[in-house]
Write an enzyme that holds these catalytic residues in place. Structure first.
Site, short mmCIF file in Angstrom:
data_model
loop_
_atom_site.label_atom_id
_atom_site.label_comp_id
_atom_site.label_asym_id
_atom_site.label_seq_id
_atom_site.Cartn_x
_atom_site.Cartn_y
_atom_site.Cartn_z
N SER A 15 0.84 -1.20 0.00
CA SER A 15 0.00 0.00 0.00
C SER A 15 0.88 1.25 0.00
O SER A 15 1.96 1.26 -0.59
CB SER A 15 -0.96 -0.05 1.19
OG SER A 15 -0.24 -0.23 2.40
N ASP A 188 3.40 12.15 9.00
CA ASP A 188 2.03 12.57 9.36
C ASP A 188 1.41 11.71 10.45
O ASP A 188 0.21 11.74 10.66
CB ASP A 188 1.14 12.49 8.11
CG ASP A 188 1.19 11.10 7.47
OD1 ASP A 188 1.82 10.19 8.06
OD2 ASP A 188 0.59 10.91 6.39
N HIS A 191 2.66 7.65 7.77
CA HIS A 191 3.62 7.37 6.69
C HIS A 191 5.04 7.68 7.16
O HIS A 191 5.25 8.57 7.99
CB HIS A 191 3.24 8.15 5.44
CG HIS A 191 1.91 7.75 4.92
ND1 HIS A 191 0.78 8.55 5.07
CD2 HIS A 191 1.49 6.61 4.30
CE1 HIS A 191 -0.26 7.92 4.54
NE2 HIS A 191 0.14 6.74 4.08
#
Length: 257
Positions: A15, A188, A191
């Site tokens: 992902s 963040d 990530h």
């Protein structure tokens, strides 16, 4: 293969942790530098994806009849799966038992590609919950993302890998070993920052170095392409010989093992 000579092919499949791995000093970019002239590293990363979507595209991303099969596949799904379910039934959540079965299907498909293929799974990393709350987007419905959920999915992934004899990196534990992980390892809260990515690289290299694979896929064990001495190399200080730069690594911020 579009270009030669033929090198081992490493595929990163996952992902956003994979899609963004070539961004901002990411772990994919670092691995590509470490494996320069040794292996081709390509990304099949899909932002926001869960394991349910991954199994739908396995035959397209990893066709069984491909002329060249990967030497190594590094797989990461779990962070999106682990998010709490939304009341609408929409969203990335995948219940834990289904997540385990999806990851099993990915492993079985990859193992079926060739006798020589090697696989490493990455488990779900932790999250900085406070940062996530702070960064909440007005465009998104409320997200339930907790470190405890990450731990559950990470542990399930590790157990599956042990059962299937697949190498696994416990990212949930590895990242939290760093004292300032909450602030240093993310952009963040979810990530990975460049610092977080360095931990991923270190753990992957550890697996590659310690694995008793024949042939070894550790970077120091792989041949460097076109590494022969040449009269066209830079002239040495003696004015008579040349210096071969093929194996130089001093440009690297970290001298990886």
């Amino acid at each position: 293969m579009m270009v030669g000579p033929k090198r081992p092919l490493f595929v990163l499949f996952g992902s956003s942790i994979v899609q963004l791995s070539f961004s901002n000093g990411g772990w994919g970019a670092i691995l590509s530098d470490i494996y320069a002239r040794k292996a081709d590293i390509i990304s099949r990363g899909y932002y926001g994806w869960n394991s349910r979507r991954a199994i739908q595209v396995l035959d397209q991303v990893f066709p069984k009849d491909a002329a060249i099969q990967p030497s190594l596949v590094i797989v990461y799904f779990g962070g999106n799966d682990s998010m709490g379910p939304h009341s609408s039934g929409l969203g990335p959540h995948v219940p834990l038992p289904e997540y385990i079965e999806n990851m099993r299907k990915i492993a079985i498909h990859l193992k079926g590609l060739s006798d020589k293929i090697r696989i490493i799974f990455l488990s779900c990393p932790p999250v900085n919950e406070a940062k996530l709350r702070e960064n909440r987007s007005p465009y998104l419905s409320e997200l339930v993302r907790t470190n405890e959920l990450c731990r559950n999915y990470s542990e399930a992934c590790i157990e599956l890998c042990e059962e299937m004899h697949i190498k696994v990196v416990d990212l949930w534990t590895a990242i939290q070993k760093r004292e300032d992980w909450l602030t240093a390892c993310f952009t963040d809260g979810v990530h990975l920052s460049a610092e977080g990515s360095k931990i991923v690289v270190e753990e992957i290299l550890k697996v590659l170095k310690e694995a008793e694979w024949e042939p070894s896929l550790h970077w120091k064990s792989l041949p460097t392409e076109f590494a022969e001495d040449s009269p066209y190399d830079l002239v040495a200080s003696d004015g008579k010989t040349t210096l071969n730069p093929s194996e130089w690594t001093f440009h690297r911020e970290i001298q990886w093992d």
